[in-house]
Design an enzyme around this catalytic site. Sequence first.
Site, PDB file in Angstrom:
ATOM      1  N   VAL A  92      -2.114  -2.327   1.940  1.00 46.76           N
ATOM      2  CA  VAL A  92      -2.371  -3.320   2.995  1.00 46.76           C
ATOM      3  C   VAL A  92      -2.345  -4.739   2.420  1.00 46.76           C
ATOM      4  CG1 VAL A  92      -4.914  -3.202   2.901  1.00 46.76           C
ATOM      5  CG2 VAL A  92      -3.766  -3.733   5.058  1.00 46.76           C
ATOM      6  N   ASP A  93      -2.760  -4.886   1.183  1.00 44.55           N
ATOM      7  CA  ASP A  93      -2.733  -6.190   0.497  1.00 44.55           C
ATOM      8  C   ASP A  93      -1.294  -6.715   0.429  1.00 44.55           C
ATOM      9  OD1 ASP A  93      -3.579  -8.349  -1.016  1.00 44.55           O
ATOM     10  OD2 ASP A  93      -4.014  -7.195  -2.828  1.00 44.55           O
ATOM     11  N   ASP A 130      -0.545  -1.486  12.445  1.00 49.79           N
ATOM     12  CA  ASP A 130      -0.409  -2.416  11.326  1.00 49.79           C
ATOM     13  C   ASP A 130      -1.362  -3.598  11.526  1.00 49.79           C
ATOM     14  OD1 ASP A 130       0.435  -4.248   9.440  1.00 49.79           O
ATOM     15  OD2 ASP A 130       2.569  -4.009   9.899  1.00 49.79           O
ATOM     16  N   ILE A 131      -2.261  -3.783  10.590  1.00 49.98           N
ATOM     17  CA  ILE A 131      -3.289  -4.833  10.737  1.00 49.98           C
ATOM     18  C   ILE A 131      -2.669  -6.228  10.734  1.00 49.98           C
ATOM     19  CG2 ILE A 131      -3.888  -5.187   8.287  1.00 49.98           C
ATOM     20  CD1 ILE A 131      -6.894  -4.978   9.233  1.00 49.98           C
ATOM     21  N   ASN A 147      -7.753  -6.581  -4.604  1.00 53.71           N
ATOM     22  CA  ASN A 147      -8.318  -6.227  -5.910  1.00 53.71           C
ATOM     23  C   ASN A 147      -9.005  -7.473  -6.484  1.00 53.71           C
ATOM     24  OD1 ASN A 147      -6.338  -7.801  -7.504  1.00 53.71           O
ATOM     25  ND2 ASN A 147      -4.894  -6.312  -6.651  1.00 53.71           N
ATOM     26  N   SER A 163     -10.499   0.924   0.374  1.00 52.94           N
ATOM     27  CA  SER A 163     -10.611   1.846  -0.779  1.00 52.94           C
ATOM     28  C   SER A 163     -10.017   3.238  -0.560  1.00 52.94           C
ATOM     29  CB  SER A 163     -12.070   2.009  -1.252  1.00 52.94           C
ATOM     30  OG  SER A 163     -12.523   0.870  -1.942  1.00 52.94           O
ATOM     31  N   THR A 164      -9.490   3.527   0.643  1.00 52.02           N
ATOM     32  CA  THR A 164      -9.038   4.907   0.888  1.00 52.02           C
ATOM     33  C   THR A 164      -7.567   5.138   0.543  1.00 52.02           C
ATOM     34  OG1 THR A 164      -8.411   4.581   3.212  1.00 52.02           O
ATOM     35  CG2 THR A 164     -10.707   5.146   2.763  1.00 52.02           C
ATOM     36  N   GLY A 165      -6.901   4.126   0.002  1.00 49.81           N
ATOM     37  CA  GLY A 165      -5.508   4.288  -0.415  1.00 49.81           C
ATOM     38  C   GLY A 165      -5.429   4.410  -1.927  1.00 49.81           C
ATOM     39  N   VAL A 166      -4.907   3.372  -2.557  1.00 51.19           N
ATOM     40  CA  VAL A 166      -4.758   3.336  -4.019  1.00 51.19           C
ATOM     41  C   VAL A 166      -6.086   3.618  -4.730  1.00 51.19           C
ATOM     42  CG1 VAL A 166      -4.180   1.813  -5.956  1.00 51.19           C
ATOM     43  CG2 VAL A 166      -2.826   1.723  -3.878  1.00 51.19           C
TER      44      VAL A 166
HETATM   45  N1  AR6 Z   1      -2.232  -2.045   8.124  1.00 52.39           N
HETATM   46  C1  AR6 Z   1      -3.383  -1.353   8.124  1.00 52.39           C
HETATM   47  N2  AR6 Z   1      -3.731  -0.458   7.178  1.00 52.39           N
HETATM   48  C2  AR6 Z   1      -2.848  -0.271   6.178  1.00 52.39           C
HETATM   49  C3  AR6 Z   1      -1.608  -0.953   6.085  1.00 52.39           C
HETATM   50  C4  AR6 Z   1      -1.307  -1.878   7.132  1.00 52.39           C
HETATM   51  N3  AR6 Z   1      -0.177  -2.590   7.136  1.00 52.39           N
HETATM   52  N4  AR6 Z   1      -0.967  -0.531   4.966  1.00 52.39           N
HETATM   53  C5  AR6 Z   1      -1.760   0.389   4.368  1.00 52.39           C
HETATM   54  N5  AR6 Z   1      -2.891   0.569   5.096  1.00 52.39           N
HETATM   55  P1  AR6 Z   1      -4.816   0.402   0.115  1.00 52.39           P
HETATM   56  P2  AR6 Z   1      -7.346   0.297  -1.446  1.00 52.39           P
HETATM   57  C6  AR6 Z   1      -4.050   1.452   4.850  1.00 52.39           C
HETATM   58  O1  AR6 Z   1      -4.163   1.216  -0.944  1.00 52.39           O
HETATM   59  O2  AR6 Z   1      -7.411   1.775  -1.488  1.00 52.39           O
HETATM   60  C7  AR6 Z   1      -3.676  -2.746  -3.438  1.00 52.39           C
HETATM   61  O3  AR6 Z   1      -2.651  -2.704  -4.384  1.00 52.39           O
HETATM   62  C8  AR6 Z   1      -3.839   2.657   3.974  1.00 52.39           C
HETATM   63  O4  AR6 Z   1      -3.298   3.729   4.732  1.00 52.39           O
HETATM   64  O5  AR6 Z   1      -4.053  -0.708   0.734  1.00 52.39           O
HETATM   65  O6  AR6 Z   1      -8.570  -0.482  -1.096  1.00 52.39           O
HETATM   66  C9  AR6 Z   1      -4.697  -3.849  -3.737  1.00 52.39           C
HETATM   67  O7  AR6 Z   1      -4.087  -4.978  -4.346  1.00 52.39           O
HETATM   68  C10 AR6 Z   1      -5.263   2.963   3.512  1.00 52.39           C
HETATM   69  O8  AR6 Z   1      -5.937   3.797   4.461  1.00 52.39           O
HETATM   70  O9  AR6 Z   1      -6.205  -0.288  -0.445  1.00 52.39           O
HETATM   71  C11 AR6 Z   1      -5.634  -3.150  -4.693  1.00 52.39           C
HETATM   72  O10 AR6 Z   1      -5.141  -3.185  -6.012  1.00 52.39           O
HETATM   73  C12 AR6 Z   1      -5.948   1.606   3.528  1.00 52.39           C
HETATM   74  O11 AR6 Z   1      -5.025   0.696   4.147  1.00 52.39           O
HETATM   75  C13 AR6 Z   1      -5.652  -1.735  -4.193  1.00 52.39           C
HETATM   76  O12 AR6 Z   1      -4.420  -1.542  -3.510  1.00 52.39           O
HETATM   77  C14 AR6 Z   1      -6.324   1.078   2.163  1.00 52.39           C
HETATM   78  O13 AR6 Z   1      -5.324   1.409   1.232  1.00 52.39           O
HETATM   79  C15 AR6 Z   1      -6.770  -1.512  -3.209  1.00 52.39           C
HETATM   80  O14 AR6 Z   1      -6.808  -0.153  -2.864  1.00 52.39           O
END
Ligand code: AR6
Length: 170
Positions: free
Chosen positions: A33-34, A10-11, A24, A117-120
């Site tokens: 993560v945000d 967890d970052i 975003n 960018s690799t999540g949502v």
């Molecule tokens: N620590 C480290 N990495 C994490 C954590 C954590 N606590 N939680 C999730 N991840 P995402 P995006 C990883 O969706 O794709 C938000 O709603 C996760 O597994 O957080 O850039 C923003 O407000 C994935 O590999 O970010 C934007 O609207 C990575 O973080 C949108 O999502 C990124 O996933 C940005 O989407």
Amino acid sequence: MNRIQLYQGDITEMHVDAIVNAANKSLLGGGGVDGAIHRVAGPKLLEECKKLNGCETGQAKITLAYRLPCRFVIHTVGPVWHGGQIGEPAQLASAYQSSLQLAKKHQLKTVAFPNISTGVYAFPKQQAAEIAISTVHNFLETDDWFEEITFCVYDDENYGIYEEILNQDG
Ligand code: AR6
């Protein structure tokens, strides 16, 4: 390249000079993560973010970290994946590059990145990892400012991808 580290977890728990937030364009919080960063930092982070007037894709802005154990949060905006033909790879590289430039400008020596960018935003993980690692690698090769840049991966799939690429690089 021993200034690049890989960490799974967890970052929000990292004791570095700055963690990077995959935000975003509004910079007003969200999921992933945000959401985790805002939850741990507390409401003062959102108050500061409200004053920043958002952030363009591929750019970065900095705030204090409040209740987080790191010192600063660098908020960057990665691209939403639309198939890769409208500049997403260059925008992702720019998000990493802009974050490093901003960290250096604020004299920060240790930075941790999530997998932007690799999540949502659905950027393919393998390609995102290649871009992230090569962008950071190229920056460190031409600039000796940073002590340590950590890729903080959360999920097992990203961990495997990063481990393989970083081991190839030696
Ligand atoms: N620590 C480290 N990495 C994490 C954590 C954590 N606590 N939680 C999730 N991840 P995402 P995006 C990883 O969706 O794709 C938000 O709603 C996760 O597994 O957080 O850039 C923003 O407000 C994935 O590999 O970010 C934007 O609207 C990575 O973080 C949108 O999502 C990124 O996933 C940005 O989407």
